[in-house]
Design an enzyme around this catalytic site. Sequence first.
Site, PDB file in Angstrom:
ATOM      1  CB  THR A 202      -9.384   0.407   2.060  1.00  0.00           C
ATOM      2  OG1 THR A 202      -8.685  -0.405   1.140  1.00  0.00           O
ATOM      3  CG2 THR A 202      -8.564   1.597   2.461  1.00  0.00           C
ATOM      4  NE  ARG A 230      -2.467  -3.983  -5.149  1.00  0.00           N
ATOM      5  CZ  ARG A 230      -3.464  -3.423  -4.480  1.00  0.00           C
ATOM      6  NH1 ARG A 230      -3.432  -3.362  -3.154  1.00  0.00           N
ATOM      7  NH2 ARG A 230      -4.492  -2.907  -5.101  1.00  0.00           N
ATOM      8  N   GLY A 232      -0.899  -0.663  -3.076  1.00  0.00           N
ATOM      9  CA  GLY A 232      -2.111  -0.114  -3.673  1.00  0.00           C
ATOM     10  C   GLY A 232      -2.218   1.386  -3.498  1.00  0.00           C
ATOM     11  CB  THR A 253     -12.651   1.884   0.145  1.00  0.00           C
ATOM     12  OG1 THR A 253     -14.008   2.154  -0.242  1.00  0.00           O
ATOM     13  CG2 THR A 253     -12.365   2.579   1.464  1.00  0.00           C
ATOM     14  N   GLY A 254     -11.710   0.384  -2.356  1.00  0.00           N
ATOM     15  CA  GLY A 254     -12.011  -0.355  -3.580  1.00  0.00           C
ATOM     16  C   GLY A 254     -10.749  -0.619  -4.380  1.00  0.00           C
ATOM     17  N   GLY A 256      -7.641  -0.363  -5.967  1.00  0.00           N
ATOM     18  CA  GLY A 256      -6.598   0.653  -5.976  1.00  0.00           C
ATOM     19  C   GLY A 256      -6.006   0.897  -7.339  1.00  0.00           C
TER      20      GLY A 256
HETATM   21  N1  GLY Z   1      -7.884   0.313  -2.022  1.00  0.00           N
HETATM   22  C1  GLY Z   1      -7.097  -0.672  -1.444  1.00  0.00           C
HETATM   23  C2  GLY Z   1      -6.200  -1.357  -2.360  1.00  0.00           C
HETATM   24  O1  GLY Z   1      -6.512  -1.519  -3.529  1.00  0.00           O
HETATM   25  O2  GLY Z   1      -5.154  -1.769  -1.930  1.00  0.00           O
END
Ligand code: GLY
Length: 364
Positions: A202, A230, A232, A253-254, A256
């Site tokens: 992200t 989906r 996030g 980031t990472g 979600g």
């Molecule tokens: N952090 C981005 C996601 O999980 O969509």
Amino acid sequence: MSISRREFLGAGATAAVGVALAGPAQAESVIVSGVSPALRRLADNRPAIISSANGIRGVAKAREMMLSGADPLDAAIAGVNIQELDPSDHSVGLGGLPNEDGVVQLDASCMHGPTRRAGAVGALEDIATPSLVAKAVMDYTDHIFLVGAGAKRFALEMGFKEQNLLTDEARQIWLKWKANHDSNDAWLDHDDDVKIAFTHGTINMNAVTASGDIGSVTTTSGMSYKIPGRVGDSAIVGAGQYCDNDVGAAGSTGRGEANIKIAGAFFVVEQMRGGASPEEACLRALQRAIQMTESRLLDERKRPRYDLTYYAIAKDGRYGSANIYEHLQFAIADARGARLESCAYLFTDSERPRGAVPMHTLTH
Ligand code: GLY
């Protein structure tokens, strides 16, 4: 620089110690910072802007814009637009990895500190710059969050151009995943040494001007090969990013799914409001996220089988970032220029769980 978890807990603001203690007490952790907090507290460094490492070009551009008087949100969005339009960044915008049907669905949200407004889009298709669509929701509607077909229709009405976001390279990666993820389906497995790319990478960017006005934005193609529909954390105000013009801004980031449950960006900003430094606030959010993680995603020592990172900036220009595991960097641009620095972290790389781990939970 390296400090023990005990020192970290002792150094935190009294009001927040309970939060940190509520973390995974069984798991030993080491917290390391690339630049000493003392250095980060030195003289006014604004305008300043922090982002995930993929924003290294973006933070430089955003700072240039703010030096010329740009609004912090406009600057941050111009920064993330670089990645949204770069087909080689498979975590965002054009060239982002698609959902399990091969369709690129994008999420983004933003906040504008001076006016206390927010905008967001989720599962947006065929528009390369969801950050700008999120800002258009903020600027031109009485709503905050549009999703799916309604978000796309709104974007087209606002004049955004429709385009196929699935690049040939991303389609090839998706086809490899499709052929290899289930040995019992009708797709023949590749017998070559296929390495499949996964992401919930992200870009998050948080900016503060010389006079202390703040803006924040996060944009992503989300978890690769996700179930269609989906959404996030990036699209969720308070999770993927949050900004309060009196305090600061934060984003993530990472994974979600881990962040949404703790409203992570809001949590970080509230920690800063209570007196924590940006880096301490990010570390506390990670501890809280791990505390709220279901056991299937933790190893026997309570270490997560996923990655998660927070980025934060305070109104006065102090900044910090923390990742669960070591060896991640973030991008910062301030009076010392644009550069990458090391994130603080909870666990060393050697402590990362190995073995039968769902791939999509592991990679950034
Ligand atoms: N952090 C981005 C996601 O999980 O969509």
